[in-house]
Design an enzyme around this catalytic site. Structure first.
Site, PDB file in Angstrom:
ATOM      1  N   VAL A 139       0.843  -1.190   0.000  1.00  0.00           N
ATOM      2  CA  VAL A 139       0.000   0.000   0.000  1.00  0.00           C
ATOM      3  C   VAL A 139       0.880   1.243   0.000  1.00  0.00           C
ATOM      4  O   VAL A 139       1.824   1.342   0.787  1.00  0.00           O
ATOM      5  CB  VAL A 139      -0.935   0.011   1.236  1.00  0.00           C
ATOM      6  CG1 VAL A 139      -1.856   1.211   1.176  1.00  0.00           C
ATOM      7  CG2 VAL A 139      -1.732  -1.271   1.309  1.00  0.00           C
ATOM      8  N   ASP A 156     -12.736 -11.492   7.045  1.00  0.00           N
ATOM      9  CA  ASP A 156     -11.374 -11.301   7.558  1.00  0.00           C
ATOM     10  C   ASP A 156     -11.299 -10.107   8.503  1.00  0.00           C
ATOM     11  O   ASP A 156     -10.492  -9.208   8.328  1.00  0.00           O
ATOM     12  CB  ASP A 156     -10.391 -11.132   6.383  1.00  0.00           C
ATOM     13  CG  ASP A 156      -8.937 -11.348   6.818  1.00  0.00           C
ATOM     14  OD1 ASP A 156      -8.716 -11.872   7.936  1.00  0.00           O
ATOM     15  OD2 ASP A 156      -8.034 -10.988   6.049  1.00  0.00           O
TER      16      ASP A 156
END
Ligand SMILES: *[C@@H]1O[C@H](CO)[C@@H](O)[C@H](O)[C@H]1NC(C)=O
Ligand SMILES: *[C@@H]1O[C@H](CO)[C@@H](O)[C@H](O)[C@H]1NC(C)=O
Ligand SMILES: *[C@@H]1O[C@H](CO)[C@@H](O)[C@H](O)[C@H]1NC(C)=O
Ligand SMILES: *[C@@H]1O[C@H](CO)[C@@H](O)[C@H](O)[C@H]1NC(C)=O
Ligand SMILES: *[C@@H]1O[C@H](CO)[C@@H](O)[C@H](O)[C@H]1NC(C)=O
Ligand SMILES: *[C@@H]1O[C@H](CO)[C@@H](O)[C@H](O)[C@H]1NC(C)=O
Ligand SMILES: *[C@@H]1O[C@H](CO)[C@@H](O)[C@H](O)[C@H]1NC(C)=O
Ligand SMILES: *[C@@H]1O[C@H](CO)[C@@H](O)[C@H](O)[C@H]1NC(C)=O
Ligand SMILES: *[C@@H]1O[C@H](CO)[C@@H](O)[C@H](O)[C@H]1NC(C)=O
Ligand SMILES: *[C@@H]1O[C@H](CO)[C@@H](O)[C@H](O)[C@H]1NC(C)=O
Ligand SMILES: *[C@@H]1O[C@H](CO)[C@@H](O)[C@H](O)[C@H]1NC(C)=O
Ligand SMILES: *[C@@H]1O[C@H](CO)[C@@H](O)[C@H](O)[C@H]1NC(C)=O
Length: 818
Positions: free
Chosen positions: A521, A631
């Site tokens: 990221v 998740d």
């Protein structure tokens, strides 16, 4: 010392505008040119320059008037200000203490340049001319027998006549300040500046005014709406209590006794503050604060926005539909308000609908209709084109069908009543416009039909020819390219970025924020200045499928507690997702004792818990298609600068039709947060509830679920829960490294019970996320009959907790006991 040195060196003898502090007066036919020719001049550390015509007083805070420019010094204003002077009446240039405090200005809307001239003409007029000779400002006193100019002890700039009576004075034209002893007379206004750095008058927003009924603070101009009032007759005088004037005792705004120089200022945000010199300038009073909380200021969060708590701002969202009707004017400054994505149009009222909100109120609620029911109130708004919202206040608690209705035609900040009132006392309907669906072709079908058939026929023929040509010329097209093209055609996708754009935005991918399960990221900045996080998904086998799933599912979901997808990019085999940037990163940075950056207080943790619960409840219950996250873990919970939490990363999520739990073939998720039913393969949204329970427990205890730095019997947090639950010592689990958590341990224990409910081994016994939200809001209680077996022998295997190769491991687990 740049300016003053020139002054002394070059101009002292020749042309130095020197008027001693004992006589801050000037006779007619005097001019001052805005150059280094001033004796009383100062250059501050930040580049600001002061050139004073006069200084009244010596040593300490003194009034002065003259030219002033702030910071970059491209334009100057003619001001009255308070400066610090030393014993020789020189302006103190010390940055921390000496900054001039502007209390009046002549030309705040029309700054002038270097070389501008202030001219007290022979005809008795004080004129400010810019360097090009244009008149910027004038007192218009020609022919009124003016004899001279005086800066009085009070900070009043006066033109007096031969009899020493006042012809013109700056006190009659207040800007945004009142100094000690200055009065605000009926008909006069204070108008704040646009911001602390832009001193232009902020016309039509806030104002302070005295009427024959008293003092009013207003917002808006058409007509002004009062957000603060103090009723009395007379004028307002800034005065300390010790010097109340007997003639109009009620006209005085009591402020702390002045031990030194003081002034009162209407701030750009609508606050009325008193500043006092105490070794430096500080705020000694915020005069409306007895009556107004932060959210009570009409534009605390800007227009069309919601304000809760201590000025937390957000845009209204519809909880029933997935459509976004409002967007923040600036995502990174939420207090600037929200705008309608599709503006209301009066000639398309049939496409209008309402967003419903509970427990919000507007500062200026007035009953346009009394004793009506909610439906009547809403209809009245629907029927009036200029109505922006219907605000309904329930009457007597028992009587839900009768209350007061307010129909504003301008929507300011709506304030959340949560903290003041018990649940459910108001309901607000905000009018919004749906995008008009294209007109249907059914009307003149016969004619149209012919035309359409013909047109479509020709188009198809052409397309065929073109297609053939393309096929011939580009027989061999790369798979990746074809896929890339088709991605753009999926409807409802968010912004598509080109790879080049992303490269620019992320400065060539050089600011790495972190590495998630699906890729790296990077941080980036869009052209409009807003920050984003770019997730790069390149180089993974299963990327294409999950990429599309993620783009499609997240792109259409909007909720305050879910991270917003702002765009995507597909370039060759590379895939990128562009998310909003959350400045405080993920939750795991903040909760584990030992490696957290700051110990979060109980209140903050509680807020985060509620945010996450709301985000999940939305995914599970409010979307058209039920979305299971699969998740949930602290790494997937992101925090903004104010620790508002948003659930992120739907990369693993799978859309599941409502009421249709599906059998999954591959295990997804992260060890430690997985629900036991993964072993039996019946997967419902309750797996998220379980993971949420683990996250909750970790937050409350300040440790990881599995922590081998603990004594062996406490390695697994669930074992600890089991033990404490059985022994009734849940308070022993509360984060020991936070005093605040310890202080609130009884509340924390209640929250541990919520977690225990979520961690029920049998998933049917776990609450839904909306039930959790209700419990957190205090309208529902935790199920009392909980199963106290939190641990499953099959999940006790420590290797399981550690193993990184999930698929392999789970495959063996799955093939075992089934
Ligand atoms: C203004 O004029 C008066 C009388 O002519 C004179 O006494 C005084 O010094 C002058 N003041 C200044 C500042 O020049
Ligand atoms: C007063 O301030 C001026 C300018 O900062 C400085 O030149 C002067 O020496 C100071 N005088 C005293 C007595 O501190
Ligand atoms: C000041 O005003 C007078 C009269 O209006 C004019 O004659 C004179 O030139 C002006 N002075 C300057 C420096 O502009
Ligand atoms: C002087 O007159 C001009 C033109 O009439 C006007 O715009 C301006 O506001 C007046 N100045 C003051 C200080 O009243
Ligand atoms: C200027 O104002 C002060 C009061 O602040 C006063 O004492 C003084 O006489 C005035 N000077 C003239 C020339 O009017
Ligand atoms: C000054 O006062 C005298 C006597 O009171 C008066 O006659 C004259 O008109 C006054 N001048 C002005 C300009 O007001
Ligand atoms: C210039 O403006 C900034 C921003 O408002 C302020 O912090 C600073 O004190 C100002 N400088 C001076 C010399 O007034
Ligand atoms: C100050 O605010 C005014 C009014 O909003 C605007 O027109 C002007 O451009 C601003 N000036 C600067 C320097 O930002
Ligand atoms: C509404 O009416 C205005 C003026 O008649 C027109 O310009 C506009 O296009 C209309 N809008 C719609 C949605 O029909
Ligand atoms: C619509 O509402 C506005 C503002 O509340 C009001 O002034 C106006 O009279 C209303 N119009 C009608 C037709 O009711
Ligand atoms: C609330 O109840 C009281 C007493 O029953 C009644 O007098 C009052 O009118 C009611 N108020 C409203 C708004 O219905
Ligand atoms: C709020 O109160 C109204 C009327 O009492 C009721 O119909 C509605 O269901 C309540 N809403 C909530 C969320 O409690």
């Amino acid at each position: 010392m740049r300016g003053p040195r020139y002054c002394f060196a070059l101009f002292f003898i020749l042309n130095c505008y020197s008027t001693t502090s004992d006589h801050p007066t000037a006779n007619l036919s005097t001019t001052w040119t805005n150059t280094e020719s001033f004796c009383h001049a100062a250059v501050f550390g930040d580049g600001s320059i002061v050139r004073a015509n006069f200084i009244r007083g010596s040593s300490g805070p003194s009034f002065a008037c003259g030219f002033y420019c702030n910071g970059s010094c491209t334009s100057y204003l003619f001001y009255v200000f308070i400066v610090q002077t030393n014993s020789t009446s020189a302006i103190d240039e010390q940055q921390s203490t000496g900054f001039p405090q502007v209390v009046w200005s002549a030309n705040r809307d029309h700054p002038v340049s270097y070389g501008a001239v202030l001219n007290l003409t022979a005809t008795g007029e004080l004129v400010l001319q810019d360097v090009d000779g244009s008149t910027v400002w004038s007192t218009n006193t020609t022919g009124k027998s003016v004899a001279g100019l005086n800066l009085t002890n009070d900070g009043n700039l006066v033109l007096f006549d031969v009899n020493s009576s006042v012809v013109w004075q700056s006190f009659d034209y207040p800007t945004d300040c009142l100094v000690l002893g200055q009065r605000l007379f009926q008909g006069q206004q204070l108008i704040p500046s646009v911001s602390s750095t832009n001193w232009t008058a902020q016309q039509g927003l806030y104002s302070l005014e005295v009427t024959d009924e008293g003092l009013f603070a207003y917002v808006g101009s058409n007509p002004p709406l009062s957000y603060y009032d103090k009723l009395f007759s007379g004028n307002v005088c800034l005065s300390s209590l010790s010097s109340v004037e007997p003639s109009d005792p009620y006209g005085v705004i009591p402020i702390p006794g002045a031990s030194s120089a003081q002034y009162m200022k209407l701030m750009p945000d609508g606050h009325l503050k008193v500043f006092e010199w105490q070794e430096s300038w500080s705020v000694v009073a915020d005069l409306f604060s007895d009556h107004l909380g932060e959210c009570n200021y009409p534009l605390a969060c800007g227009r069309n926005a919601l304000c809760s708590g201590n000025q937390q701002c957000r845009c209204p969202v519809s909880s029933s539909t997935r459509i976004d009707y409002f967007r923040a004017v600036n995502d990174w400054q939420p207090n600037l308000g929200c705008f309608e994505i599709t503006p209301l149009t009066c000639n398309a009222t049939q496409d209008q609908t309402f967003i419903e909100l509970e427990n919000f109120i507007s500062f200026n609620f007035v009953a346009d209709m009394k004793r009506v029911d909610t439906e009547t109130c809403k209809q009245a708004c629907a029927n009036n084109c200029s109505c922006k919202a219907a605000l309904f206040q329930y009457g007597n608690g028992s009587d839900s069908s009768s209350g007061d209705c307010y129909l504003p035609f301008e929507l300011f900040t709506l304030m959340n009543l949560d903290t003041f009132v018990i649940h459910n006392s108001t309901i607000t309907f905000i009018k919004v416009q749906n995008v008009r669906s294209p007109p249907s072709a059914s009307k003149s079908r016969s004619n149209l039909g012919v035309i359409l058939t013909f047109t479509i026929g020709s188009v198809l023929f052409l397309l065929g020819v073109i297609g053939f040509l393309i096929n011939v010329t580009r027989k061999r097209r790369l798979d990746t390219q074809r896929e890339e093209e088709s991605l753009g055609e999926v409807l409802g996708l968010p912004n598509r970025f080109s790879y080049e754009e992303l490269k620019t935005i992320t400065e060539n991918f050089n600011k790495k924020l972190g590495e998630g399960g699906f890729g790296v990221v990077f941080k980036g900045t869009l052209e409009d200045g807003s920050k984003i996080a770019v997730k790069c998904l390149g180089g993974l086998g299963q990327v294409n499928k999950s990429f599309l799933a993620e783009v499609q599912s997240i792109g259409s979901i909007h909720h305050v507690n879910l991270v917003t997808l702002r765009g995507f990019c597909a370039w060759k085999s590379q895939r990128f997702l562009v998310y909003e940037f959350m400045s405080n990163g993920s939750l795991d940075r903040w909760i584990y004792h030992g490696d957290r950056e700051k110990v979060l207080e109980w209140k903050c943790r509680k807020k985060i818990i509620r945010d996450v619960a709301k985000g999940l409840a939305y995914l599970h219950e409010d979307c058209r298609q039920k979305i299971i996250h699969l998740d949930i873990k602290p790494q997937n919970i992101l925090l903004d600068s104010e620790f508002n939490a948003r659930v992120s990363d739907f990369g693993l999520s799978k859309l599941i039709d409502r009421n249709q739990p599906q059998v999954m073939t591959t295990v997804r998720g992260t060890p430690g947060y997985l629900a036991p039913e993964w072993l039996s393969s019946v997967i419902t949204e309750k797996v998220d509830v379980y993971s949420f329970g683990i996250v909750l427990l970790e937050m409350l205890c300040g440790r990881k679920k599995f922590d081998i730095s603990q004594p062996e019997e406490s390695w697994n947090l669930l074992d600890v829960l089991q033990k404490c639950w059985e022994q009734g010592t849940l308070q022993d689990m509360v984060d020991k490294y936070s005093k605040d958590m310890q202080t609130h341990s009884s509340e924390v224990v209640e929250m541990i019970k919520v977690a225990s409910w979520c961690l029920q081994y049998d998933f049917t016994k776990r609450p839904s996320m909306s039930m959790v939200v209700k419990v957190l809001e205090g309208v529902m209680k935790v199920e009392s009959n909980l199963d106290s077996n939190f641990t499953d022998p099959r999940l006790q295997n420590t290797a399981f907790e550690h193993d990184k190769d999930m698929t392999q491991l789970m495959a063996s687990v799955l093939s075992g006991p089934r």
